[in-house]
Design an enzyme around this catalytic site. Structure first.
Site, PDB file in Angstrom:
ATOM      1  N   GLY A  34       2.518 -19.503 -25.875  1.00 34.66           N
ATOM      2  CA  GLY A  34       1.916 -18.982 -27.105  1.00 34.66           C
ATOM      3  C   GLY A  34       1.919 -17.467 -27.004  1.00 34.66           C
ATOM      4  N   ARG A 106       3.786 -29.309 -32.386  1.00 34.66           N
ATOM      5  CA  ARG A 106       2.600 -28.581 -32.843  1.00 34.66           C
ATOM      6  C   ARG A 106       2.262 -28.868 -34.303  1.00 34.66           C
ATOM      7  NH1 ARG A 106       4.629 -22.336 -32.765  1.00 34.66           N
ATOM      8  NH2 ARG A 106       2.404 -21.934 -33.015  1.00 34.66           N
ATOM      9  N   ARG A 168       8.146 -15.878 -38.090  1.00 35.30           N
ATOM     10  CA  ARG A 168       8.600 -17.253 -37.879  1.00 35.30           C
ATOM     11  C   ARG A 168       9.034 -17.793 -39.242  1.00 35.30           C
ATOM     12  NH1 ARG A 168       8.184 -15.692 -33.448  1.00 35.30           N
ATOM     13  NH2 ARG A 168       7.334 -16.700 -31.591  1.00 35.30           N
ATOM     14  N   LYS A 226       9.823  -1.408 -31.582  1.00 35.08           N
ATOM     15  CA  LYS A 226      10.494  -1.827 -30.340  1.00 35.08           C
ATOM     16  C   LYS A 226      12.003  -1.777 -30.584  1.00 35.08           C
ATOM     17  CE  LYS A 226       7.754  -5.312 -30.839  1.00 35.08           C
ATOM     18  NZ  LYS A 226       7.310  -6.718 -30.820  1.00 35.08           N
ATOM     19  N   LEU A 227      12.715  -1.073 -29.698  1.00 33.35           N
ATOM     20  CA  LEU A 227      14.150  -0.874 -29.883  1.00 33.35           C
ATOM     21  C   LEU A 227      14.950  -1.811 -28.983  1.00 33.35           C
ATOM     22  CD1 LEU A 227      13.969   3.027 -29.985  1.00 33.35           C
ATOM     23  CD2 LEU A 227      14.149   1.481 -31.952  1.00 33.35           C
ATOM     24  N   GLY A 260       8.954 -13.494 -24.579  1.00 36.20           N
ATOM     25  CA  GLY A 260       7.711 -12.849 -24.173  1.00 36.20           C
ATOM     26  C   GLY A 260       7.819 -11.358 -23.916  1.00 36.20           C
ATOM     27  N   GLY A 262       8.255  -8.973 -26.075  1.00 31.23           N
ATOM     28  CA  GLY A 262       7.427  -8.309 -27.084  1.00 31.23           C
ATOM     29  C   GLY A 262       5.931  -8.524 -26.831  1.00 31.23           C
ATOM     30  N   ASP A 263       5.588  -9.686 -26.283  1.00 33.90           N
ATOM     31  CA  ASP A 263       4.168  -9.958 -25.981  1.00 33.90           C
ATOM     32  C   ASP A 263       3.707  -9.089 -24.806  1.00 33.90           C
ATOM     33  OD1 ASP A 263       4.488 -11.944 -27.886  1.00 33.90           O
ATOM     34  OD2 ASP A 263       4.898 -13.484 -26.383  1.00 33.90           O
ATOM     35  N   ASP A 299       6.732 -17.675 -19.384  1.00 39.56           N
ATOM     36  CA  ASP A 299       6.325 -16.862 -20.534  1.00 39.56           C
ATOM     37  C   ASP A 299       5.247 -15.846 -20.164  1.00 39.56           C
ATOM     38  OD1 ASP A 299       8.030 -18.479 -21.850  1.00 39.56           O
ATOM     39  OD2 ASP A 299       6.590 -19.224 -23.337  1.00 39.56           O
TER      40      ASP A 299
HETATM   41  P1  ADP Z   1      10.568  -9.203 -28.903  1.00 40.86           P
HETATM   42  O1  ADP Z   1      10.155 -10.240 -27.884  1.00 40.86           O
HETATM   43  O2  ADP Z   1       9.459  -8.847 -29.858  1.00 40.86           O
HETATM   44  O3  ADP Z   1      11.900  -9.451 -29.550  1.00 40.86           O
HETATM   45  P2  ADP Z   1      11.923  -6.973 -27.682  1.00 40.86           P
HETATM   46  O4  ADP Z   1      13.119  -7.741 -27.257  1.00 40.86           O
HETATM   47  O5  ADP Z   1      12.070  -5.926 -28.737  1.00 40.86           O
HETATM   48  O6  ADP Z   1      10.693  -7.894 -28.031  1.00 40.86           O
HETATM   49  O7  ADP Z   1      11.348  -6.285 -26.368  1.00 40.86           O
HETATM   50  C1  ADP Z   1      10.130  -5.586 -26.349  1.00 40.86           C
HETATM   51  C2  ADP Z   1      10.230  -4.446 -25.390  1.00 40.86           C
HETATM   52  O8  ADP Z   1      10.475  -4.946 -24.057  1.00 40.86           O
HETATM   53  C3  ADP Z   1      11.371  -3.490 -25.685  1.00 40.86           C
HETATM   54  O9  ADP Z   1      10.960  -2.486 -26.607  1.00 40.86           O
HETATM   55  C4  ADP Z   1      11.660  -2.931 -24.308  1.00 40.86           C
HETATM   56  O10 ADP Z   1      10.755  -1.891 -23.998  1.00 40.86           O
HETATM   57  C5  ADP Z   1      11.390  -4.102 -23.368  1.00 40.86           C
HETATM   58  N1  ADP Z   1      12.623  -4.879 -23.120  1.00 40.86           N
HETATM   59  C6  ADP Z   1      13.090  -5.937 -23.796  1.00 40.86           C
HETATM   60  N2  ADP Z   1      14.258  -6.381 -23.306  1.00 40.86           N
HETATM   61  C7  ADP Z   1      14.550  -5.585 -22.261  1.00 40.86           C
HETATM   62  C8  ADP Z   1      15.644  -5.496 -21.315  1.00 40.86           C
HETATM   63  N3  ADP Z   1      16.671  -6.340 -21.355  1.00 40.86           N
HETATM   64  N4  ADP Z   1      15.603  -4.522 -20.383  1.00 40.86           N
HETATM   65  C9  ADP Z   1      14.592  -3.635 -20.329  1.00 40.86           C
HETATM   66  N5  ADP Z   1      13.539  -3.661 -21.196  1.00 40.86           N
HETATM   67  C10 ADP Z   1      13.511  -4.612 -22.138  1.00 40.86           C
END
Ligand code: ADP
Length: 323
Positions: A34, A106, A168, A226-227, A260, A262-263, A299
């Site tokens: 979750g 769920r 979602r 988040k990039l 996870g 993003g979490d 997770d």
């Molecule tokens: P979400 O789960 O919301 O899609 P993201 O994939 O954007 O989240 O990831 C959130 C943050 O985690 C990114 O902004 C970055 O800082 C970090 N992150 C995600 N993937 C990687 C990766 N492969 N290597 C390094 N940092 C990562």
């Protein structure tokens, strides 16, 4: 009461001991899942207190979740237990591309039947941050109203509200309905935390600065985009009303499971806000927790302690990032 509150649907997570297919699995060790649960574990590992608002069934899954939270120090005083509806669970199997397959059980869960009056069970004394996501608000009309009621109550208590849209689409009647409902909720929040593609979807704009302007103009104080695997950027306003911008690169890691990230990132933002970090240090921390998270198949079990985070930040090489 804890420094942070979150609301969501925690689930038992049965993780197959095979990859790609459940058919070869011989064991399904149980963990927890979750998005908001992952955030709660992240905040707690980073040395801060957090409470969870939800409704669980009167069943073994609910008992497991409450026991796990109590053992981890997550405050469970705003969790309701009900009979007549089950606690949700999920099956997860790893895949070689880092994007695991998940099957949810769920539908009609106890959490999805949560009603706004659960807010009466929440004691806001000492609470500084409320974390909400687009997942719980997408479950039913009632959970959307519940999240709204909780946000309103939090704001009335001077609590900072952080919103991770976490879309979602399959839970909404249409994409347009999702976009409108999400932006209505976003407009009430203090910190908005979209991924780049999420920001594009919800604002209808492409570039991070344009996405930021869309939400800054709505009156939201801080937008953190988040990039993906390269890092993140924080936008706000300076005293003259101009847009501020801080871009921070992520770390070089070996990816095992992207669930996870993003979490984990959100948990770093929350503890950074609690500790009044400036945007550079806050994003460095959030990026680090996100990066550590993608190196673990669980997770939440790979989420770092304060000491692990300190060492990771000190010794891990950085990537390059630009807007
Ligand atoms: P979400 O789960 O919301 O899609 P993201 O994939 O954007 O989240 O990831 C959130 C943050 O985690 C990114 O902004 C970055 O800082 C970090 N992150 C995600 N993937 C990687 C990766 N492969 N290597 C390094 N940092 C990562």
């Amino acid at each position: 009461m804890p420094e942070v509150m979150t609301i969501g649907e925690p689930m038992v997570n049965l993780i197959a001991d095979s990859t790609e297919t459940y058919l070869e699995a011989r064991q399904l060790p149980r963990q927890m899942a979750g998005a908001e649960f992952n955030v709660a574990i992240g905040v707690s590992r980073q040395g801060h207190s957090i409470g969870y608002v939800t409704q669980l069934g009167d069943d073994w899954q609910g008992d497991l979740i409450v026991d796990y939270m109590n053992a981890t120090g997550i405050d469970t005083s705003a969790i309701r237990r009900v009979s007549g509806a089950a606690t949700g669970f999920q099956l997860k199997v790893r895949s070689s591309d880092g994007e695991p397959k998940v099957i949810y059980f769920r539908a009609g869960s106890a959490a999805s039947k949560t009603t706004p009056d659960i807010v009466d069970d929440v004691d806001f004394t000492g609470v500084r941050i409320l974390h909400v996501t687009g997942i719980f608000s997408a479950l039913t009309d009632q959970t959307y109203e519940t999240v709204n009621a909780l946000v309103d109550a939090a704001k009335a208590h001077g609590v900072t509200v952080l919103f991770d849209p976490n879309p979602r689409p399959t839970l909404w009647p249409s994409q347009q309905a999702m976009i409108e409902a999400t932006n209505r909720l976003a407009a009430k929040c203090d910190v908005f935390l979209p991924g780049l593609s999420e920001g594009q979807l919800f604002s209808g704009r492409q570039a991070p600065r344009d996405i930021a302007d869309y939400y800054l103009d709505m009156g939201i104080g801080k937008i953190i985009v988040k990039l993906g695997d390269t890092g993140s950027v924080a936008f706000g306003r300076n005293a003259d009303g101009g847009r501020t911008e801080v871009v921070v690169p992520s770390f070089v890691v070996d990816v095992v499971d992207t669930v996870g990230a993003g979490d984990g990132f959100a948990s770093g933002v929350i503890t950074g806000l609690l500790e009044d970090l400036d945007d550079d240090a806050l994003l460095e921390r959030a990026n680090a927790v996100g990066a550590i998270q993608v190196t673990s198949v669980s997770d939440s079990e790979g989420l770092p302690t304060v000491e692990e985070l300190r060492k990771f930040i000190a010794f891990t090489p950085r990537k390059e990032v630009e807007l």
